[in-house]
Design a protein around this motif. Sequence first.
Motif, PDB file in Angstrom:
ATOM      1  N   ALA A 170       0.823  -1.212   0.000  1.00  0.00           N
ATOM      2  CA  ALA A 170       0.000   0.000   0.000  1.00  0.00           C
ATOM      3  C   ALA A 170       0.855   1.259   0.000  1.00  0.00           C
ATOM      4  CB  ALA A 170      -0.935  -0.017   1.210  1.00  0.00           C
ATOM      5  N   THR A 171       2.042   1.191   0.593  1.00  0.00           N
ATOM      6  CA  THR A 171       2.909   2.372   0.649  1.00  0.00           C
ATOM      7  C   THR A 171       3.328   2.837  -0.745  1.00  0.00           C
ATOM      8  OG1 THR A 171       4.804   0.887   0.970  1.00  0.00           O
ATOM      9  CG2 THR A 171       3.799   1.846   2.942  1.00  0.00           C
ATOM     10  N   LEU A 226       1.464   3.051  -3.277  1.00  0.00           N
ATOM     11  CA  LEU A 226       0.370   3.819  -3.869  1.00  0.00           C
ATOM     12  C   LEU A 226       0.221   5.198  -3.250  1.00  0.00           C
ATOM     13  CD1 LEU A 226      -2.366   1.027  -4.155  1.00  0.00           C
ATOM     14  CD2 LEU A 226      -0.686   1.729  -5.856  1.00  0.00           C
ATOM     15  N   LEU A 268      -5.069   4.510  -5.394  1.00  0.00           N
ATOM     16  CA  LEU A 268      -5.918   4.811  -4.234  1.00  0.00           C
ATOM     17  C   LEU A 268      -6.731   6.055  -4.515  1.00  0.00           C
ATOM     18  CD1 LEU A 268      -3.484   4.252  -1.204  1.00  0.00           C
ATOM     19  CD2 LEU A 268      -5.430   2.830  -1.850  1.00  0.00           C
ATOM     20  N   VAL A 277      -9.323   1.279  -3.368  1.00  0.00           N
ATOM     21  CA  VAL A 277      -8.249   0.978  -4.299  1.00  0.00           C
ATOM     22  C   VAL A 277      -8.906   0.566  -5.611  1.00  0.00           C
ATOM     23  CG1 VAL A 277      -8.062  -1.453  -3.561  1.00  0.00           C
ATOM     24  CG2 VAL A 277      -6.164  -0.365  -4.744  1.00  0.00           C
ATOM     25  N   TRP A 283      -4.654  -8.208  -2.946  1.00  0.00           N
ATOM     26  CA  TRP A 283      -4.555  -6.923  -2.259  1.00  0.00           C
ATOM     27  C   TRP A 283      -4.643  -7.121  -0.754  1.00  0.00           C
ATOM     28  CZ3 TRP A 283      -2.652  -2.403  -2.638  1.00  0.00           C
ATOM     29  CH2 TRP A 283      -3.064  -1.370  -1.796  1.00  0.00           C
ATOM     30  N   GLN A 284      -3.620  -6.679  -0.063  1.00  0.00           N
ATOM     31  CA  GLN A 284      -3.576  -6.753   1.395  1.00  0.00           C
ATOM     32  C   GLN A 284      -3.836  -8.166   1.908  1.00  0.00           C
ATOM     33  OE1 GLN A 284      -2.980  -3.508   3.399  1.00  0.00           O
ATOM     34  NE2 GLN A 284      -2.078  -3.572   1.360  1.00  0.00           N
ATOM     35  N   ALA A 316      -9.955   0.197   0.447  1.00  0.00           N
ATOM     36  CA  ALA A 316      -8.499   0.289   0.526  1.00  0.00           C
ATOM     37  C   ALA A 316      -7.945  -0.390   1.760  1.00  0.00           C
ATOM     38  CB  ALA A 316      -8.062   1.750   0.499  1.00  0.00           C
TER      39      ALA A 316
END
Length: 539
Positions: free
Chosen positions: A469-470, A472, A495, A500, A519-520, A537
């Motif tokens: 995530a960082t 983005l 984002l 997202v 994702w995640q 997100a």
Amino acid sequence: ALDAPASVTAAPLGTADVLAGSARPLTTLHDPQGLASARLDWPLHLAPGARRSITIRLPLAGQPAPPTDSADAEARLDASGDAWRARLNRVAFTLPAAAQPLHHSLRAALSHILMSRSGPALQPGTRSYARSWIRDGAMMVAGLLRLGEVDAAREFVTWYATQLFANGKVPCCVDARGADPVAENDSHGQFIFAVAELWRYSARTADDQARLRALWPAVDAAARYMQQLRQSERSALNQQPGREAFWGLMPASISHEGYSAKPMHSHWDNFWALAGWRDAVQIARALGLVARADELLAQHGEFRRELGASINTSLAQHQINHLPGAAELGDFDPSSSTLIFSPAGAESLVAPALLQATWQRYWDEAQQRRQATDWADYTPYELRSVSALLRLGHADRALAMLDFFLQDQRPAGWRHWAEVVGRQPRQPRFIGDMPHAWVSSDFIRSALDLLAYERDSDQALVLAAGVPATWLASGPVGVAGLHTAHGLLGYRLALHGGQVTLALDAGLAQPPGGLWLAWQGQMHPVPAGQTLLRLPAGR
């Protein structure tokens, strides 16, 4: 020298140090060894921002006519640079500043493979390793194809097909002396895999079909030889107590360099053979050879079952909770065990807990190494474990290991690895060729897997599994023109507020196993034909 030097000094080897200036100025020199050294001097006085070029003509065999003057040389250099920039940027990446070392290293790694070639032959190096190994070549082919280098991959595969022995044996390597007859039992599966990769990533035109048909006799011969080898291990000898784990495997060989002192029943060989049988089935089906495809499928199924039984037997015999590197040793060898994910696609052979335990141990030992000061060296083939960690759902660990490896690119800024990396940069040691094109291929495949990888077990295409995530936070992350077995892939991940958003370029065929966004830590299906997907997100 197209620009005359102010002075020249020269001396026979070992009689003077021309760099230190101890040699005398000479106009002619004879050295019976043919190893004379020379020094050319151009005193330069440059104002701030000024530039001057010195041009030296060093003709190589097969080169076009040499430049006539410095201006001609400059023009050729610029043209060559433009051609390389175009070739190394066929795939476009949108990455944050923190990931630019990854981007630059990808382009450098591709150049390492291309510039180490000798004609059609892919070579891991140009000095110590100026030979063409099929194991190195097959993995280079996989990386080249994903970055759009179809012609280079095709030239290698087509050339290597002419090197097989009459009985279908695929030589482990080929050099100026010809094919090497040493028995290394990974070779056969690697060759078939390379042919299949070329087919999967080509446009599949009538010309591609004709090329595949021309390669089929070599593929068929290699598959028959593989079957002959495997059947030799289904004998009464391997029914004796203590030898049960060898039943039905590829015979012992030294293809895994760790077993060069004594041949072993290496699962490196077996996973490559498994991939080879699977791909031989696909090739036979693509050519409409239904009966042969069915025969190969039956052989693949039998081998898969007996390989699974062998692994379970080794686990019990050696009382281990990790994948064994060789059936008789029960050794821990995660770099070779990565093949169970790709290209073998055989994760279901073993319990998921065994895979987790194997790479948990790898992670634990890697962390101990990062914190210790008493380790000696490692081989960057470990880059394959970046992909294994990613496929097991440990994106944070995959990125941490990738960062660790990037710190060991030496010299700093050259964006390559030695074959052996030592803890002490200045300690004299064997390093192999630098750059090492096989290591470069391992990096390419693992680095690209962060953005997209094909799950070999079901041909699903997984996107962004290694995008944190960082990345983005400073803008979208994406790729355009990345080659897959299902067409060109382009996407942008961004984002927007609390969501997202995945935006897909048109033109990608739906993979048999589906298209997925990772994702995640969660896998989200992308419905067929859908080009936009929005997710919370925070998930």
